[in-house]
Design a protein around this motif. Structure first.
Motif, PDB file in Angstrom:
ATOM      1  N   GLY A   5       3.348  37.321 -71.190  1.00 31.84           N
ATOM      2  CA  GLY A   5       4.491  38.154 -70.851  1.00 31.84           C
ATOM      3  C   GLY A   5       4.064  39.540 -70.394  1.00 31.84           C
ATOM      4  O   GLY A   5       4.583  40.072 -69.422  1.00 31.84           O
ATOM      5  N   LYS A   6       3.088  40.127 -71.090  1.00 35.75           N
ATOM      6  CA  LYS A   6       2.585  41.453 -70.717  1.00 35.75           C
ATOM      7  C   LYS A   6       1.967  41.430 -69.328  1.00 35.75           C
ATOM      8  O   LYS A   6       2.175  42.344 -68.538  1.00 35.75           O
ATOM      9  N   GLU A   7       1.183  40.395 -69.034  1.00 33.89           N
ATOM     10  CA  GLU A   7       0.544  40.301 -67.712  1.00 33.89           C
ATOM     11  C   GLU A   7       1.578  40.124 -66.607  1.00 33.89           C
ATOM     12  O   GLU A   7       1.464  40.734 -65.548  1.00 33.89           O
ATOM     13  N   ILE A   8       2.566  39.289 -66.848  1.00 36.77           N
ATOM     14  CA  ILE A   8       3.604  39.089 -65.839  1.00 36.77           C
ATOM     15  C   ILE A   8       4.400  40.376 -65.653  1.00 36.77           C
ATOM     16  O   ILE A   8       4.658  40.810 -64.527  1.00 36.77           O
ATOM     17  N   ARG A   9       4.787  41.017 -66.756  1.00 39.04           N
ATOM     18  CA  ARG A   9       5.541  42.280 -66.666  1.00 39.04           C
ATOM     19  C   ARG A   9       4.780  43.346 -65.884  1.00 39.04           C
ATOM     20  O   ARG A   9       5.363  44.147 -65.167  1.00 39.04           O
ATOM     21  N   ALA A  10       3.451  43.362 -65.997  1.00 37.64           N
ATOM     22  CA  ALA A  10       2.636  44.337 -65.267  1.00 37.64           C
ATOM     23  C   ALA A  10       2.756  44.143 -63.757  1.00 37.64           C
ATOM     24  O   ALA A  10       2.490  45.068 -62.988  1.00 37.64           O
ATOM     25  N   ASN A  11       3.180  42.962 -63.323  1.00 33.70           N
ATOM     26  CA  ASN A  11       3.334  42.664 -61.900  1.00 33.70           C
ATOM     27  C   ASN A  11       4.773  42.795 -61.419  1.00 33.70           C
ATOM     28  O   ASN A  11       5.078  42.433 -60.288  1.00 33.70           O
ATOM     29  N   LEU A  12       5.644  43.286 -62.267  1.00 32.63           N
ATOM     30  CA  LEU A  12       7.060  43.465 -61.915  1.00 32.63           C
ATOM     31  C   LEU A  12       7.351  44.963 -61.861  1.00 32.63           C
ATOM     32  O   LEU A  12       7.634  45.581 -62.879  1.00 32.63           O
ATOM     33  N   PRO A  13       7.279  45.572 -60.677  1.00 30.16           N
ATOM     34  CA  PRO A  13       7.370  47.026 -60.579  1.00 30.16           C
ATOM     35  C   PRO A  13       8.661  47.628 -61.134  1.00 30.16           C
ATOM     36  O   PRO A  13       8.629  48.690 -61.735  1.00 30.16           O
ATOM     37  N   GLU A  14       9.779  46.982 -60.984  1.00 30.26           N
ATOM     38  CA  GLU A  14      11.041  47.543 -61.459  1.00 30.26           C
ATOM     39  C   GLU A  14      11.455  46.959 -62.813  1.00 30.26           C
ATOM     40  O   GLU A  14      11.903  47.676 -63.689  1.00 30.26           O
ATOM     41  N   CYS A  15      11.290  45.673 -63.001  1.00 27.33           N
ATOM     42  CA  CYS A  15      11.773  44.996 -64.208  1.00 27.33           C
ATOM     43  C   CYS A  15      10.783  45.029 -65.375  1.00 27.33           C
ATOM     44  O   CYS A  15      11.179  44.870 -66.524  1.00 27.33           O
ATOM     45  N   ASP A  17       9.108  47.028 -67.288  1.00 24.74           N
ATOM     46  CA  ASP A  17       9.226  47.840 -68.500  1.00 24.74           C
ATOM     47  C   ASP A  17      10.674  48.055 -68.928  1.00 24.74           C
ATOM     48  O   ASP A  17      10.996  48.972 -69.660  1.00 24.74           O
ATOM     49  N   CYS A  18      11.557  47.183 -68.493  1.00 26.40           N
ATOM     50  CA  CYS A  18      12.988  47.305 -68.791  1.00 26.40           C
ATOM     51  C   CYS A  18      13.368  46.466 -70.016  1.00 26.40           C
ATOM     52  O   CYS A  18      12.953  45.312 -70.144  1.00 26.40           O
ATOM     53  N   MET A  19      14.165  47.061 -70.889  1.00 23.42           N
ATOM     54  CA  MET A  19      14.642  46.349 -72.081  1.00 23.42           C
ATOM     55  C   MET A  19      15.528  45.158 -71.721  1.00 23.42           C
ATOM     56  O   MET A  19      15.641  44.207 -72.490  1.00 23.42           O
ATOM     57  N   ASN A  20      16.181  45.219 -70.567  1.00 25.99           N
ATOM     58  CA  ASN A  20      17.097  44.162 -70.158  1.00 25.99           C
ATOM     59  C   ASN A  20      16.385  42.948 -69.559  1.00 25.99           C
ATOM     60  O   ASN A  20      17.007  41.918 -69.329  1.00 25.99           O
ATOM     61  N   CYS A  21      15.096  43.068 -69.289  1.00 24.25           N
ATOM     62  CA  CYS A  21      14.317  41.998 -68.646  1.00 24.25           C
ATOM     63  C   CYS A  21      13.871  40.977 -69.688  1.00 24.25           C
ATOM     64  O   CYS A  21      13.178  41.306 -70.645  1.00 24.25           O
ATOM     65  N   LYS A  22      14.258  39.739 -69.487  1.00 27.03           N
ATOM     66  CA  LYS A  22      13.828  38.631 -70.341  1.00 27.03           C
ATOM     67  C   LYS A  22      13.109  37.612 -69.464  1.00 27.03           C
ATOM     68  O   LYS A  22      13.610  37.232 -68.403  1.00 27.03           O
ATOM     69  N   LEU A  23      11.945  37.186 -69.895  1.00 26.80           N
ATOM     70  CA  LEU A  23      11.141  36.237 -69.119  1.00 26.80           C
ATOM     71  C   LEU A  23      11.274  34.822 -69.655  1.00 26.80           C
ATOM     72  O   LEU A  23      11.325  34.616 -70.870  1.00 26.80           O
ATOM     73  N   ILE A  24      11.285  33.881 -68.738  1.00 26.57           N
ATOM     74  CA  ILE A  24      11.160  32.459 -69.057  1.00 26.57           C
ATOM     75  C   ILE A  24       9.907  32.023 -68.310  1.00 26.57           C
ATOM     76  O   ILE A  24       9.816  32.203 -67.090  1.00 26.57           O
ATOM     77  N   ILE A  25       8.924  31.473 -69.032  1.00 20.99           N
ATOM     78  CA  ILE A  25       7.611  31.179 -68.443  1.00 20.99           C
ATOM     79  C   ILE A  25       7.282  29.701 -68.607  1.00 20.99           C
ATOM     80  O   ILE A  25       7.424  29.142 -69.692  1.00 20.99           O
ATOM     81  N   SER A  39       9.267  32.216 -59.115  1.00 26.49           N
ATOM     82  CA  SER A  39       8.122  33.080 -58.821  1.00 26.49           C
ATOM     83  C   SER A  39       6.919  32.549 -59.595  1.00 26.49           C
ATOM     84  O   SER A  39       7.068  31.896 -60.629  1.00 26.49           O
ATOM     85  N   SER A  40       5.726  32.830 -59.096  1.00 25.17           N
ATOM     86  CA  SER A  40       4.530  32.399 -59.816  1.00 25.17           C
ATOM     87  C   SER A  40       3.416  33.416 -59.629  1.00 25.17           C
ATOM     88  O   SER A  40       3.385  34.159 -58.650  1.00 25.17           O
ATOM     89  N   LEU A  41       2.514  33.438 -60.586  1.00 19.77           N
ATOM     90  CA  LEU A  41       1.340  34.308 -60.559  1.00 19.77           C
ATOM     91  C   LEU A  41       0.161  33.573 -61.157  1.00 19.77           C
ATOM     92  O   LEU A  41       0.327  32.785 -62.087  1.00 19.77           O
ATOM     93  N   THR A  42      -1.028  33.849 -60.633  1.00 18.45           N
ATOM     94  CA  THR A  42      -2.256  33.400 -61.286  1.00 18.45           C
ATOM     95  C   THR A  42      -2.733  34.577 -62.124  1.00 18.45           C
ATOM     96  O   THR A  42      -2.931  35.676 -61.606  1.00 18.45           O
ATOM     97  N   LEU A  43      -2.882  34.354 -63.412  1.00 19.26           N
ATOM     98  CA  LEU A  43      -3.219  35.435 -64.336  1.00 19.26           C
ATOM     99  C   LEU A  43      -4.698  35.442 -64.674  1.00 19.26           C
ATOM    100  O   LEU A  43      -5.478  34.658 -64.132  1.00 19.26           O
ATOM    101  N   SER A  44      -5.091  36.316 -65.578  1.00 25.47           N
ATOM    102  CA  SER A  44      -6.503  36.532 -65.894  1.00 25.47           C
ATOM    103  C   SER A  44      -7.213  35.296 -66.437  1.00 25.47           C
ATOM    104  O   SER A  44      -8.431  35.211 -66.370  1.00 25.47           O
ATOM    105  N   ASP A  45      -6.463  34.333 -66.970  1.00 27.70           N
ATOM    106  CA  ASP A  45      -7.096  33.106 -67.466  1.00 27.70           C
ATOM    107  C   ASP A  45      -7.273  32.066 -66.357  1.00 27.70           C
ATOM    108  O   ASP A  45      -7.623  30.929 -66.605  1.00 27.70           O
ATOM    109  N   ASP A  46      -7.020  32.467 -65.097  1.00 29.21           N
ATOM    110  CA  ASP A  46      -7.145  31.626 -63.896  1.00 29.21           C
ATOM    111  C   ASP A  46      -6.155  30.470 -63.843  1.00 29.21           C
ATOM    112  O   ASP A  46      -6.344  29.521 -63.090  1.00 29.21           O
ATOM    113  N   ASN A  47      -5.119  30.516 -64.650  1.00 29.45           N
ATOM    114  CA  ASN A  47      -4.048  29.526 -64.588  1.00 29.45           C
ATOM    115  C   ASN A  47      -2.852  30.126 -63.868  1.00 29.45           C
ATOM    116  O   ASN A  47      -2.608  31.323 -63.949  1.00 29.45           O
TER     117      ASN A  47
END
Length: 81
Positions: A5-15, A17-25, A39-47
């Motif tokens: 969640g922290k890694e994905i949030r770091a890639n969301l410029p507006e959402c 650090d917002c309290m209203n943002c809830k992630l489903i991963i 949306s998708s991202l490849t994170l530090s674990d290469d997944n």
């Protein structure tokens, strides 16, 4: 899952650090055909992880959340509003 969640949030410029943002991963083993609109991202674990951002202010899913530039309902964590 918390660090995901922290890694994905770091890639969301507006959402991110917002309290209203809830992630489903979803993990990389999820059915890619079913998740092609997410949306998708490849994170530090290469997944690759697929995710949806749900906004508690708008009460809806945010489309293209990594590209969102401005939200008037943004409420940073720790704000007293």
């Amino acid at each position: 899952m918390n660090s995901l969640g922290k890694e994905i949030r770091a890639n969301l410029p507006e959402c991110g650090d917002c309290m209203n943002c809830k992630l489903i991963i979803w993990g990389s083993k999820a059915d890619k055909k079913e998740l092609r609109s997410q949306s998708s991202l490849t994170l530090s674990d290469d997944n690759r992880y697929y995710f949806t951002v749900r906004c508690n202010w708008l009460k809806t899913v945010i489309q293209e959340s990594p590209h969102l530039q401005k939200c008037e309902g943004k409420k940073p964590h720790g704000s007293s509003d």
